[in-house]
Each structure stands twice: as structure tokens, then as C-alpha cells.
Design a protein around this motif. Structure first.
Motif, PDB file in Angstrom:
ATOM      1  N   LEU B   2       0.867  -1.380  -0.016  1.00 39.21           N
ATOM      2  CA  LEU B   2      -0.007   0.118  -0.005  1.00 39.21           C
ATOM      3  C   LEU B   2       1.007   1.295   0.217  1.00 39.21           C
ATOM      4  CD1 LEU B   2      -1.898  -1.554   3.043  1.00 39.21           C
ATOM      5  CD2 LEU B   2      -2.993  -0.973   0.606  1.00 39.21           C
ATOM      6  N   ARG B  16     -10.166   0.045   4.950  1.00 39.95           N
ATOM      7  CA  ARG B  16      -9.795  -0.410   6.166  1.00 39.95           C
ATOM      8  C   ARG B  16      -8.219  -0.687   6.396  1.00 39.95           C
ATOM      9  NH1 ARG B  16     -12.105  -4.978  10.277  1.00 39.95           N
ATOM     10  NH2 ARG B  16     -11.144  -4.267  12.110  1.00 39.95           N
ATOM     11  N   GLN B  17      -7.817  -1.162   5.131  1.00 37.47           N
ATOM     12  CA  GLN B  17      -6.373  -1.529   5.143  1.00 37.47           C
ATOM     13  C   GLN B  17      -5.574  -0.054   5.251  1.00 37.47           C
ATOM     14  OE1 GLN B  17      -6.283  -3.947   1.653  1.00 37.47           O
ATOM     15  NE2 GLN B  17      -4.747  -5.243   2.625  1.00 37.47           N
ATOM     16  N   MET B  20      -5.654   1.358   8.556  1.00 36.51           N
ATOM     17  CA  MET B  20      -4.925   0.670   9.552  1.00 36.51           C
ATOM     18  C   MET B  20      -3.348   0.844   9.272  1.00 36.51           C
ATOM     19  SD  MET B  20      -6.998  -3.017  10.272  1.00 36.51           S
ATOM     20  CE  MET B  20      -6.240  -3.241  11.827  1.00 36.51           C
ATOM     21  N   ARG B  21      -3.143   1.153   8.042  1.00 41.94           N
ATOM     22  CA  ARG B  21      -1.275   1.186   7.782  1.00 41.94           C
ATOM     23  C   ARG B  21      -1.105   2.741   8.466  1.00 41.94           C
ATOM     24  NH1 ARG B  21       0.689   4.310   3.696  1.00 41.94           N
ATOM     25  NH2 ARG B  21       2.948   3.503   3.248  1.00 41.94           N
ATOM     26  N   SER B  24      -0.909   2.757  12.068  1.00 38.05           N
ATOM     27  CA  SER B  24       0.178   2.013  12.846  1.00 38.05           C
ATOM     28  C   SER B  24       1.590   3.119  12.820  1.00 38.05           C
ATOM     29  CB  SER B  24       0.568   0.657  12.005  1.00 38.05           C
ATOM     30  OG  SER B  24       1.060   1.162  10.859  1.00 38.05           O
ATOM     31  N   VAL B  91     -15.862  -3.749  16.349  1.00 39.44           N
ATOM     32  CA  VAL B  91     -14.986  -4.123  16.982  1.00 39.44           C
ATOM     33  C   VAL B  91     -13.606  -3.348  16.344  1.00 39.44           C
ATOM     34  CG1 VAL B  91     -13.270  -6.030  17.813  1.00 39.44           C
ATOM     35  CG2 VAL B  91     -15.749  -6.367  17.806  1.00 39.44           C
ATOM     36  N   VAL B  93      -9.676  -3.276  15.761  1.00 40.84           N
ATOM     37  CA  VAL B  93      -8.327  -4.176  16.115  1.00 40.84           C
ATOM     38  C   VAL B  93      -7.264  -3.209  15.620  1.00 40.84           C
ATOM     39  CG1 VAL B  93      -7.220  -6.119  15.012  1.00 40.84           C
ATOM     40  CG2 VAL B  93      -9.751  -6.096  15.231  1.00 40.84           C
TER      41      VAL B  93
ATOM     42  N   PHE C 245      -7.221 -10.273   6.033  1.00 42.50           N
ATOM     43  CA  PHE C 245      -6.388  -9.579   4.814  1.00 42.50           C
ATOM     44  C   PHE C 245      -5.190  -8.838   5.427  1.00 42.50           C
ATOM     45  CE2 PHE C 245      -9.589  -6.414   6.772  1.00 42.50           C
ATOM     46  CZ  PHE C 245      -8.760  -5.353   7.317  1.00 42.50           C
ATOM     47  N   SER C 248      -0.626  -3.577   6.817  1.00 43.54           N
ATOM     48  CA  SER C 248       0.844  -2.879   7.041  1.00 43.54           C
ATOM     49  C   SER C 248       1.058  -2.513   8.547  1.00 43.54           C
ATOM     50  CB  SER C 248       1.129  -2.080   5.815  1.00 43.54           C
ATOM     51  OG  SER C 248       2.059  -1.418   6.070  1.00 43.54           O
TER      52      SER C 248
END
Lengths: 205, 170, 362
Positions: B2, B16-17, B20-21, B24, B91, B93, C245, C248
Motif C-alpha cells: 500500500l 480499512r487497510q 490501519m496502515r 500504525s 470491534v 483491531v 486481509f 501493514s
């Protein structure tokens, strides 16, 4: 978590919480399991604040939550496999659920769905530790005179009464005991109670 | 991978990916400033923050078969938000490199809220953009400093006499 | 044989206190923080992470502080800490071709797509001590040059040779088999290349460097070229079971070396170049280069080369590469061996007494 597969995703909305304080709770439950095998037939109480999945005896759920980790494989009897227990254990322990009995290091079953002992991994003469540990949910455990248990960990005899096991159990157990050092180990669970039956224990009915 | 998500993509409809990336990699102070109030004191834990190891795999020669290179520390958690602060049943994560339990908690809080259009409105609208801009700035600084050390090597001709050995114009 | 000895508890406690005092040094000077070590001794931190086989700069800096700069001791501390953590799983294989580069050079092609980027390197310094650092002068920011958005990403140099078929192909089976993990299973010989690389990635840099050097001096049949050395950061992705999925989760700094070696060919294969591969946590160029040379040397059986030199001997190399094991076994000789030694002493005395008797009899 494996790069190659990824696995079927878990539905987190169907997963309940685990121990509120995992290190301390797992240690306490591990101690109960240790005592259960060290003192065969003597009933241990398993204290846990983890909400147990439906169909699970609280003691069995807490024991698996404490004992399993990502290196462990678990086989579930049909009734438990259809409930929310599998997802709950996969999420909290990382264990791998297997459908083949011979791959199972741990088994979890109600007494009436327990597979015949001869189908379970009993280890080998060289690696007796690879035998399966089975958590069997029974109706009730008591220490009134019933069975007389003898063997390592018991000074003279240990009384144990178990409600809910079928009539073939004692014959199966005798064969299991006779195969030592091979053989499965049992944790009989009812409510918050557990009694251990290691393969070294001899039962007289 | 990504890596090249532009900021524009983040602004419009982040996956969502993508978020989340970004979460983080957000500086902890930024997450505290944006999310501490929403996180509240009583998240409903599904999994409390725990630190552990992930084995990083590489490939032989960069693109061949896999091998295990070494481990990284990772902190993860799963939660539902504190109902006193936000009602949201999703939820959240988080998986974050390193050992910051608080970083994982705040990232999971944002993840929970971002999944639901209603609760998403409770988040500061510029949260993801700010993180993405910060990340882009750090990456641009690296790229530009590296670029300044780019070199054009040239081979000095040995046998030919009188040939020009000036470097080619860059 | 080891026999337990008792006593010395107070002496040991006092030794710990003395160790702590000497580590701290002159209290009139400010104490070093782990953050300072991370920021200013980055290459020491990288070495501890690489050989400690655990990427966590803060922990590595702490270990260096606690070990008073003893790198092998710091590696020991990091490895010991690692055993207290649960294993969540395995990452998606990292993609070094997508590395965001700080440095990327090739000794085989001067013009290559993406260019030669020197990055931060000691290679072109004169190795003259910089006394200005004693005074602590401020450092101006490094110059910047405008970069295209994709400047950090460029394909590997070996792809150029691969396209012409001049280098051995990189086998990649469709099954993409799960590699052996030496943190869970013991090394068995002959070891697959994946196991060798995992071992070398955590191996002692000094040991690898000496072996690599020996292979260049003639103790193996290598004629290597540094096809490419790159240093930069790559993304780490995991696939959590509860999500299904890839996510990263952060970036790690890595150094990669692709070594090209001449290969005369065999009955089965035409003359072509062969590969040696090195990959290490952090900015660890010497390590990655030495690793790639040793990797290539260890491929001797696969390429039909005679095994004549230490760098080619798998069991020798892989069994002695770990500095934790090596340091432990060498240093255990300091521990009490009083009883063993007494028995040996007794034996030597008796043999000498027997000799004396024999001589006097003859």
C-alpha cells in the motif's frame, strides 16, 4: 497468522472476551490442571472470570483458554464445533482447529460424542508425549464411593463418581491404561470442576 | 503493498487497510491529541494490548523461495469503545510494530469508529489526512536526501590519448 | 562434569553493584539515555538487532546501555528478552524491490535504472579522526534534491542479467513452501538454503567477515562482484486471522546484498553467473555482503563444486556462527571446574608416580 494461508477470517462480533487478567488467570488454571493430573481423581475447582461460550463447561473452557497456544491443535466434537467456542479459542489462543482426529493434540467433547479411544493419537513408545489430552464434559463429578482409582499420585485408593459416561468407558480405559507408556490422558469436566485421569491411573468399577 | 497510496485516496474513501496502515505509523502524541477523549477510560476489551513477536520472512535473492529473517516486536489489541464516550458496536483491531500498548489502544479505537459512518462523524475529520501528510513529509525528506547523493560514475579511458574524459552532462 | 558450588552470595551482589557503578561512569557527566544511543549509535543498535534476531531499536539501545557497550552481551540480553514474548505468527514475505531507499549501489553496472545512490556511507571518507566531534559542533542538515514520487522504488540489478538469461534463474515453486524456522526446529544437515540463510542472518558479523575474506583469498572457488547493495526501509505486513486481509503494521530498515559469482558451467548447466544473497536488519552492509559470500560458498554441493575450504563446509559454518552459543561455550570455562580439575590432577600425579617406579625398577 500465516503468510501462506491467512485462513478463514473470524467474525469478531461473535467472539466474547477471554480472561480479564490473562497471565494471572492462566497461571491459576494451569495450577488446577497440574493438580488434576498429579492427584488423579481428586476434584479440582477451576476459577475463571472468562465468559464461557455456549455449550461449554466453564472448567473445560477455562482449561483450554489457559493450555492452548498457536502451536497447539484442537479437535472439537460436532456439538461444540457448531457453537461459538471454536472462534473464541482461535482468537484468544491462536490454536489451530483440526478436523482429523489423528492431527489432534487436544480434544474437546461432550461425553456422549466422545470418539472411541482407539481412534485417538496415543503417542508412540519413543514419543509417548505426543498422545492427545482429552477434555470430556460429563454431567457431574463427585467423590462419593463409586470407582476406586489407584496408581501414581494416589496413596491408597481415590474414590470418584462420574455421571454421564457410557457403559463402554471402563473397558476402553483398561485398554488405554494397559498400553502404557502410550495412551491418552483425560480431564473430566463438569461445571467448574475438573478431575484428571492420566494414562497411569487404574480404575476399578 | 500500500506504499503509494496518495493523500487524495485517503481523503475520499479510505479502505480499512489504508487507515490501519496509517494509524500504525502515526506519532503517539498525535493519536493522544486526537483520540484520548474518545477512547475514554473504560474500553470494552476483547483482547487487551499484548506485545509479542512476528517472524519476518524474506525471499532468497529478493524474489525466490521464502526464508525466516528474524523477528520484530508487535503489539496488538481488540476492543469496543467505551460506551460512556461513543456508542459503537464495531470491534476495533490494531497491530502496531513495537511495544506501545497505548498506541495499539488508540489505533484500535480509531479503527472501531471508522468502520461505522455514524461514529466516524465523531472523529476529527483531518485525522487520517494529518497522519498521511506527516508520513509523506518524512518519506519525501528521505527520498530527497538520498537523491542528493545520487552519483554518475564514469570510466576514465585508459588507452586512448587525447580523448576527452569529462563527465557527461547530468 | 559440573558440580554445584555454594556461597559467594554477598560477593556476587557486590559485584553487580560494582558493575552498575562502572557502567554509569563518572556521575558528574550526564547519563546516556536509550534514545540517545538509538539516535547516535545507530550502527551499534543495528548490529545488536541483526545478531539478536529481533528488530526493536529501543530494546537494542537499552541492551547496549545495560551491557556498557559490549555488543555480544547486548545481543545476549535481547535474545533472552525475546524468549519472554509470545509468537503471533509470520509476516507476509517482505518485498525488497519496494524498499524505500537510503542507499543503493552496484559495482557491476555504472548506469542502471534508478541510478547509483550513495546515501550515508563511510566508503568515501578519509578515515581521519574528526576532532570537531570532541567539541560537539552542530551538524547542518543534509542537502536535498528534488525526487520524483517513485524515486525510492526501483527494481533489482540482477533482473538485467536475468532477462538475458546470463544468471541462474531464481527457482520459485508454485507451492511456495513454508520455510524451516530455526527458532522452533533444530538445524539438521544437509540444511536447505532457507535454513542456512536464517542461520547466517543472525550469525556473528566477525565470523562471517573472516569466512567471506577467506573465500576471497582462495579458500573456496569464488570470484564475486557486488551486483547490488541496498539499504532502506520496507513495510512489514501481517494477515491477522481475525481480519483475513494483509495489514501493514510498520517499517523496518534492512540491508540487502546481491552478490554475482562467475560459474564455469557443468555438464547440465551452461556457463553463467550464480547468486549469493545477504539480508540483515538495519544498516549492516559488511554483514550483508559477508553473508552473501558465505551463502554462495555454502552452495558448493548444489553447484557440483569440490568442498575443500572452511567457508564451504556447512556443518562447520552453521554450527559455529552464533555468537551467543560460541561466547557461552568459551566463557563457561571460567565457571568452577574444581572437581574435574582435582581428578585430572590426581590422575597426572598417579601416572608420574607410576613412571618413577617403572624407571627405578628398570
Amino acid at each position: 497468522m500465516n503468510a501462506a494461508t491467512g485462513g478463514t477470517p473470524l467474525d469478531l462480533n461473535a467472539v466474547g472476551p477471554g480472561f480479564s487478567d490473562p497471565p494471572l488467570a492462566s497461571q491459576a488454571v494451569f495450577r488446577a490442571a497440574l493438580n488434576a493430573f498429579a492427584r488423579p481423581g481428586r476434584i479440582q475447582r477451576v476459577a475463571s472470570d472468562a465468559p464461557h461460550p455456549s455449550g461449554a463447561a466453564p472448567a473445560a473452557a477455562a482449561l483450554l483458554l489457559a493450555l492452548l497456544d498457536p502451536d497447539c491443535t484442537l479437535w472439537l466434537a460436532p456439538r461444540l464445533a457448531h457453537g461459538s467456542a471454536a472462534a473464541w479459542l482461535r482468537f484468544h489462543t491462536g490454536c489451530r482447529i483440526v478436523s482429523e482426529l489423528r492431527e489432534a493434540q487436544f480434544l474437546w467433547s461432550d461425553a456422549d460424542q466422545m470418539p472411541p479411544f482407539e481412534h485417538l493419537p496415543a503417542g508412540s513408545e519413543f514419543e509417548p508425549e505426543t498422545a492427545a489430552t482429552c477434555l470430556v464434559q460429563v454431567e457431574a463429578l463427585g467423590d462419593t464411593p463409586g470407582w476406586r482409582l489407584q496408581g501414581p499420585g494416589i496413596e491408597r485408593t481415590q474414590p470418584l463418581t462420574v455421571r454421564g459416561l457410557d457403559a463402554t468407558f471402563l473397558a476402553q480405559w483398561r485398554a488405554n491404561h494397559a498400553a502404557f507408556p502410550r495412551g491418552i490422558d483425560l480431564l473430566l469436566c463438569a461445571g467448574e470442576c475438573v478431575a484428571g485421569l492420566p494414562r497411569t491411573t487404574c480404575i476399578e468399577g | 503493498m500500500l506504499q503509494d497510496d496518495g493523500i487524495a485516496a485517503v481523503l475520499t474513501a479510505p479502505s480499512r487497510q489504508t487507515w490501519m496502515r496509517l494509524l500504525s505509523r502515526a506519532p503517539l502524541q498525535m493519536l493522544e491529541a486526537y483520540l484520548a477523549d474518545l477512547a475514554g477510560a473504560q474500553p470494552r476489551w476483547l483482547r487487551r494490548p499484548e506485545s509479542g513477536l512476528v517472524m519476518v520472512q524474506g525471499r532468497i535473492g529478493g524474489n525466490g523461495e521464502r526464508f525466516n529473517l528474524g523477528e520484530v516486536t508487535v503489539t496488538r489489541c481488540a476492543l469496543r469503545t467505551d460506551p460512556e464516550r461513543v456508542r459503537c458496536e464495531h470491534v476495533g483491531v490494531a497491530y502496531v510494530l513495537g511495544r506501545s500498548a497505548r498506541h495499539a489502544e488508540l489505533a484500535a479505537t480509531a479503527d472501531a469508529l471508522l468502520q461505522d459512518p455514524l461514529s466516524r462523524a465523531r472523529l476529527p475529520t483531518d485525522l487520517l489526512t494529518r497522519i498521511a501528510e506527516g508520513l509523506a513529509e518524512r518519506q519525501a525528506a528521505q527520498d530527497e536526501k538520498a537523491r542528493a547523493t545520487r552519483v554518475e560514475f564514469f570510466t576514465a579511458a585508459r588507452e586512448s590519448v587525447g580523448e576527452p574524459t569529462e563527465p557527461p552532462p547530468s | 562434569m559440573y558440580v554445584a558450588v555454594k556461597g559467594g552470595e554477598v560477593a556476587i551482589q557486590n559485584s553487580h553493584a560494582l558493575l552498575a557503578e562502572l557502567r554509569r561512569g563518572d556521575p558528574a557527566l550526564p547519563e546516556l539515555s536509550a534514545a540517545q544511543i538509538h539516535a547516535q549509535l545507530r550502527l551499534a543498535v543495528d548490529r545488536v538487532m541483526s545478531e539478536g534476531s529481533l528488530y526493536d531499536p529501543e530494546l537494542a539501545a537499552l541492551a547496549l546501555k545495560q551491557a556498557a557497550g559490549d555488543v555480544v552481551e547486548a545481543i545476549f540480553l535481547l535474545r533472552a528478552y525475546r524468549t519472554t514474548l509470545p509468537r503471533f505468527g509470520y509476516s507476509v514475505p517482505i518485498e525488497t524491490t519496494r524498499m524505500r531507499l537510503w542507499r543503493r549501489i552496484s559495482a557491476t553496472f555504472k548506469d542502471l535504472p534508478g541510478g547509483q545512490i550513495l546515501g550515508p556511507t563511510y566508503d568515501y571518507t578519509q578515515r581521519l579522526l574528526d576532532f570537531a566531534l570532541l567539541a560537539g559542533t552542530p551538524v547542518p542538515p543534509a542537502p536535498r534534491a528534488p525526487a520524483a514520487t517513485t524515486a525510492g522504488l526501483c527494481p533489482g540489478v540482477l533482473d538485467l542479467l536475468d532477462r538475458e538469461g546470463l544468471i541462474e534463474p531464481q527457482p520459485l515453486s508454485a507451492a511456495d513452501p513454508e520455510p524451516i524456522d530455526l527458532t522452533r526446529e533444530p538445524m539438521r544437515f544437509p540444511a536447505p538454503r532457507a535454513a542456512r540463510l536464517q542461520n547466517l542472518a543472525r550469525a556473528d558479523e566477525g565470523f562471517l567477515l573472516a569466512l567471506a575474506y577467506s573465500s576471497q583469498r582462495g579458500y573456496a572457488h569464488t570470484h564475486p562482484f557486488a551486483g547490488e547493495v541496498r539499504f532502506g526501509s520496507v513495510e512489514v505486513e501481517v494477515i491477522p486471522e481475525e481480519l483475513g486481509f494483509p495489514v501493514s503494521i510498520g517499517d523496518v530498515a534492512l540491508t540487502e546484498c546481491q552478490m554475482i559469482n562467475q560459474f564455469a558451467g557443468s555438464a547440465r548447466q551452461p556457463p553463467q553467473f550464480t547468486r549469493g544473497y545477504g539480508l540483515a536488519f538495519g544498516h549492516s552492509e559488511r554483514k550483508a555482503m559477508a553473508m552473501s559470500l558465505v551463502d554462495r560458498a555454502l552452495r558448493a554441493p548444489e553447484l557440483g563444486e569440490a568442498i575443500e575450504s572452511p567457508a564451504q563446509m556447512e556443518e562447520f559454518v552453521l554450527s559455529h556462527s552464533d555468537n551467543l552459543e560460541a561466547s557461552g561455550f568459551v566463557q563457561h570455562l571460567k565457571l568452577p571446574h574444581y572437581v574435574d580439575f582435582q581428578s585430572e590432577l590426581e590422575l597426572v600425579r598417579r601416572m608420574r608416580a607410576a613412571d618413577t617406579v617403572q624407571q627405578s625398577e628398570s
